[in-house]
Motif scaffolding. Structure first.
Motif, PDB file in Angstrom:
ATOM      1  N   VAL A 114      56.478  36.578  44.873  1.00 14.52           N
ATOM      2  CA  VAL A 114      55.897  37.871  44.822  1.00 14.52           C
ATOM      3  C   VAL A 114      56.744  38.911  45.471  1.00 14.52           C
ATOM      4  O   VAL A 114      57.381  38.593  46.550  1.00 14.52           O
TER       5      VAL A 114
ATOM      6  N   PHE B  41      47.162  32.780  45.717  1.00 15.07           N
ATOM      7  CA  PHE B  41      48.276  32.918  46.774  1.00 15.07           C
ATOM      8  C   PHE B  41      47.736  32.635  47.960  1.00 15.07           C
ATOM      9  O   PHE B  41      46.561  33.041  48.445  1.00 15.07           O
TER      10      PHE B  41
ATOM     11  N   VAL C  21      48.909  44.324  41.967  1.00  8.56           N
ATOM     12  CA  VAL C  21      48.084  44.629  43.100  1.00  8.56           C
ATOM     13  C   VAL C  21      48.717  45.795  44.012  1.00  8.56           C
ATOM     14  O   VAL C  21      49.927  45.437  44.307  1.00  8.56           O
TER      15      VAL C  21
ATOM     16  N   LEU D  81      52.786  36.799  39.032  1.00  9.48           N
ATOM     17  CA  LEU D  81      51.716  37.623  38.522  1.00  9.48           C
ATOM     18  C   LEU D  81      51.997  37.982  36.890  1.00  9.48           C
ATOM     19  O   LEU D  81      53.133  38.073  36.422  1.00  9.48           O
ATOM     20  N   ARG D  82      50.813  37.965  36.209  1.00  8.46           N
ATOM     21  CA  ARG D  82      51.044  38.209  34.604  1.00  8.46           C
ATOM     22  C   ARG D  82      51.671  39.912  34.847  1.00  8.46           C
ATOM     23  O   ARG D  82      51.423  40.432  35.472  1.00  8.46           O
TER      24      ARG D  82
ATOM     25  N   ARG E 225      42.605  40.320  47.027  1.00 14.95           N
ATOM     26  CA  ARG E 225      42.859  40.132  45.547  1.00 14.95           C
ATOM     27  C   ARG E 225      43.836  39.279  45.309  1.00 14.95           C
ATOM     28  O   ARG E 225      43.844  38.524  44.553  1.00 14.95           O
ATOM     29  N   LEU E 226      44.899  39.040  46.235  1.00 11.98           N
ATOM     30  CA  LEU E 226      46.188  38.148  45.856  1.00 11.98           C
ATOM     31  C   LEU E 226      45.241  36.753  46.205  1.00 11.98           C
ATOM     32  O   LEU E 226      45.718  35.862  45.665  1.00 11.98           O
TER      33      LEU E 226
ATOM     34  N   LEU F 297      43.685  35.799  43.368  1.00 11.31           N
ATOM     35  CA  LEU F 297      44.736  35.097  42.494  1.00 11.31           C
ATOM     36  C   LEU F 297      45.427  33.763  42.900  1.00 11.31           C
ATOM     37  O   LEU F 297      46.146  33.359  41.981  1.00 11.31           O
TER      38      LEU F 297
ATOM     39  N   VAL G 216      49.153  42.475  35.541  1.00  9.46           N
ATOM     40  CA  VAL G 216      48.800  42.315  36.972  1.00  9.46           C
ATOM     41  C   VAL G 216      49.604  43.053  37.941  1.00  9.46           C
ATOM     42  O   VAL G 216      50.761  42.712  38.254  1.00  9.46           O
TER      43      VAL G 216
ATOM     44  N   CYS H 164      44.102  44.541  49.528  1.00  6.55           N
ATOM     45  CA  CYS H 164      45.266  43.840  48.588  1.00  6.55           C
ATOM     46  C   CYS H 164      45.301  42.229  49.063  1.00  6.55           C
ATOM     47  O   CYS H 164      45.357  41.397  48.131  1.00  6.55           O
TER      48      CYS H 164
ATOM     49  N   ASN I 296      54.153  42.699  42.959  1.00  7.14           N
ATOM     50  CA  ASN I 296      54.092  42.015  41.873  1.00  7.14           C
ATOM     51  C   ASN I 296      55.304  41.166  41.855  1.00  7.14           C
ATOM     52  O   ASN I 296      56.017  40.695  42.677  1.00  7.14           O
TER      53      ASN I 296
END
Length: 75
Positions: free
Chosen positions: A15, A71, A48, A42-43, A65-66, A69, A46, A62, A38
């Motif tokens: 990332v 991480f 963040v 990440l897709r 959110r990570l 996902l 996506v 953030c 990013n």
């Protein structure tokens, strides 16, 4: 909270992380802190990202959110 350790752990997972303070927004009493993550894990759709009034608010949004996902990084 060790921001450098968090950024290094995310980078090791592929990332790209940008964390900055914006002098102009700080002078305007805006939201001077920005965190963006990013990269390949990440897709494409996506990103963040958050802008906040403090380092703590920025990271709280953030990093949550990570984690959602999948991480991992130091607390």
């Amino acid at each position: 909270m060790d921001i450098v350790a968090i950024m290094e752990a995310l980078a090791e997972q592929g990332v790209t992380v940008l964390f900055k303070a914006d002098a102009e927004r700080m002078a305007e009493r805006g939201k001077p802190w920005t965190f963006v993550a990013n990269g390949a894990p990440l897709r494409e759709d996506v990103l963040v990202r958050t802008d906040a009034t403090s380092v703590e608010q920025c990271l709280a949004a953030c990093l949550l959110r990570l984690r959602e996902l999948g991480f991992s990084f130091p607390e």
